[in-house]
Scaffold this motif. Structure first.
Motif, mmCIF file in Angstrom:
data_model
loop_
_atom_site.group_PDB
_atom_site.id
_atom_site.type_symbol
_atom_site.label_atom_id
_atom_site.label_comp_id
_atom_site.label_asym_id
_atom_site.label_seq_id
_atom_site.Cartn_x
_atom_site.Cartn_y
_atom_site.Cartn_z
ATOM 1 N N LEU A 33 0.851 -1.194 0.000
ATOM 2 C CA LEU A 33 0.000 0.000 0.000
ATOM 3 C C LEU A 33 0.887 1.244 0.000
ATOM 4 C CD1 LEU A 33 -2.750 -0.980 2.583
ATOM 5 C CD2 LEU A 33 -3.122 -0.437 0.162
ATOM 6 N N LEU A 34 0.621 2.160 -0.901
ATOM 7 C CA LEU A 34 1.379 3.400 -0.975
ATOM 8 C C LEU A 34 0.903 4.419 0.058
ATOM 9 C CD1 LEU A 34 1.604 3.782 -4.842
ATOM 10 C CD2 LEU A 34 3.396 3.009 -3.277
ATOM 11 N N ALA A 35 -0.322 4.248 0.527
ATOM 12 C CA ALA A 35 -0.921 5.143 1.518
ATOM 13 C C ALA A 35 -1.933 4.317 2.306
ATOM 14 C CB ALA A 35 -1.622 6.309 0.814
ATOM 15 N N PRO A 36 -2.272 4.765 3.505
ATOM 16 C CA PRO A 36 -3.313 4.047 4.244
ATOM 17 C C PRO A 36 -4.625 4.063 3.460
ATOM 18 C CG PRO A 36 -2.180 5.636 5.653
ATOM 19 C CD PRO A 36 -1.722 5.897 4.250
ATOM 20 N N PRO A 37 -5.463 3.042 3.653
ATOM 21 C CA PRO A 37 -6.771 3.048 2.989
ATOM 22 C C PRO A 37 -7.522 4.333 3.310
ATOM 23 C CG PRO A 37 -6.365 0.929 4.046
ATOM 24 C CD PRO A 37 -5.274 1.855 4.496
ATOM 25 N N ASP A 38 -8.262 4.816 2.331
ATOM 26 C CA ASP A 38 -9.035 6.043 2.491
ATOM 27 C C ASP A 38 -10.518 5.687 2.382
ATOM 28 O OD1 ASP A 38 -9.478 8.777 2.787
ATOM 29 O OD2 ASP A 38 -9.516 9.100 0.622
ATOM 30 N N VAL A 39 -11.308 6.132 3.326
ATOM 31 C CA VAL A 39 -12.756 5.894 3.294
ATOM 32 C C VAL A 39 -13.440 7.237 3.095
ATOM 33 C CG1 VAL A 39 -14.747 5.009 4.550
ATOM 34 C CG2 VAL A 39 -12.520 3.901 4.829
ATOM 35 N N THR A 40 -14.227 7.331 2.015
ATOM 36 C CA THR A 40 -14.896 8.594 1.695
ATOM 37 C C THR A 40 -16.376 8.356 1.444
ATOM 38 O OG1 THR A 40 -14.345 8.292 -0.642
ATOM 39 C CG2 THR A 40 -12.850 9.648 0.660
ATOM 40 N N ASP A 41 -17.137 9.435 1.576
ATOM 41 C CA ASP A 41 -18.557 9.379 1.261
ATOM 42 C C ASP A 41 -18.743 9.496 -0.235
ATOM 43 O OD1 ASP A 41 -19.353 9.222 3.941
ATOM 44 O OD2 ASP A 41 -19.230 11.397 4.170
ATOM 45 N N GLY A 42 -19.557 8.610 -0.792
ATOM 46 C CA GLY A 42 -19.874 8.651 -2.214
ATOM 47 C C GLY A 42 -21.259 9.221 -2.424
ATOM 48 N N GLU A 43 -21.802 8.952 -3.592
ATOM 49 C CA GLU A 43 -23.136 9.447 -3.934
ATOM 50 C C GLU A 43 -24.209 8.663 -3.186
ATOM 51 O OE1 GLU A 43 -23.628 9.309 -8.155
ATOM 52 O OE2 GLU A 43 -21.668 10.195 -8.512
ATOM 53 N N GLY A 44 -25.275 9.355 -2.824
ATOM 54 C CA GLY A 44 -26.439 8.699 -2.232
ATOM 55 C C GLY A 44 -26.178 8.015 -0.914
ATOM 56 N N GLY A 45 -25.233 8.512 -0.120
ATOM 57 C CA GLY A 45 -24.952 7.910 1.173
ATOM 58 C C GLY A 45 -24.017 6.723 1.127
ATOM 59 N N SER A 46 -23.456 6.427 -0.029
ATOM 60 C CA SER A 46 -22.529 5.305 -0.121
ATOM 61 C C SER A 46 -21.190 5.673 0.517
ATOM 62 C CB SER A 46 -22.314 4.913 -1.590
ATOM 63 O OG SER A 46 -21.674 5.959 -2.291
ATOM 64 N N ARG A 47 -20.422 4.655 0.900
ATOM 65 C CA ARG A 47 -19.081 4.858 1.451
ATOM 66 C C ARG A 47 -18.130 3.988 0.649
ATOM 67 N NH1 ARG A 47 -17.978 7.964 5.488
ATOM 68 N NH2 ARG A 47 -16.492 6.614 6.511
ATOM 69 N N ILE A 48 -17.035 4.590 0.219
ATOM 70 C CA ILE A 48 -16.091 3.928 -0.676
ATOM 71 C C ILE A 48 -14.725 3.842 0.000
ATOM 72 C CG2 ILE A 48 -14.963 4.041 -2.943
ATOM 73 C CD1 ILE A 48 -17.997 3.749 -3.147
ATOM 74 N N VAL A 49 -14.094 2.659 -0.077
ATOM 75 C CA VAL A 49 -12.720 2.480 0.379
ATOM 76 C C VAL A 49 -11.812 2.590 -0.850
ATOM 77 C CG1 VAL A 49 -11.040 0.907 1.420
ATOM 78 C CG2 VAL A 49 -13.391 0.933 2.252
#
Length: 128
Positions: A33-49
């Protein structure tokens, strides 16, 4: 934090199965891994790693005898199963976003190689 949990899950995948199952270890997976995993909010309340790997990931998978499709499927299934409200995984290898995965190659009747691929935008969790 979900980022810490995602990293821990990737570390566990690197170790392989503790139950004696035939799933191979993916050594160095977390180290690549080049960076720690990133968790962000996506469209419609989704969450993306989002996972960003070094290009050496491909060599590690080849050495371990694991297909790219199997690796991405393991990552997606594991992260979407154990992290609450995660709806997808985005993977980068080097600077390139993984937007399709070759599932296999078959030889056609005329001798040409035909590839089957699956397209993910992002790799979606299909858990019901």
């Amino acid at each position: 934090r979900q980022q810490d949990m995602a990293l821990r899950l990737v570390e566990e995948l690197a170790k392989g199965s503790a139950s004696g199952a035939t799933s191979p270890a993916l050594p160095l997976l977390a180290d690549l891994l080049l960076a720690p995993p990133d968790v962000t909010d996506g469209e419609g309340g989704s969450r993306i790693v989002t996972l960003r790997f070094d290009t050496a990931l491909y060599d590690m998978l080849d050495t371990a005898g694991v297909s790219r499709a199997s690796c991405y499927a393991s990552l997606t299934y594991t992260l979407c199963t154990f992290l609450p409200n995660i709806t997808g995984v985005v993977v980068y290898v080097g600077d390139e976003r993984v937007d399709h995965v070759m599932l296999g190659a078959t030889r056609t009747r005329c001798g040409k190689i035909s590839h089957r691929c699956a397209v993910y935008e992002p790799l979606r969790c299909a858990i019901s």
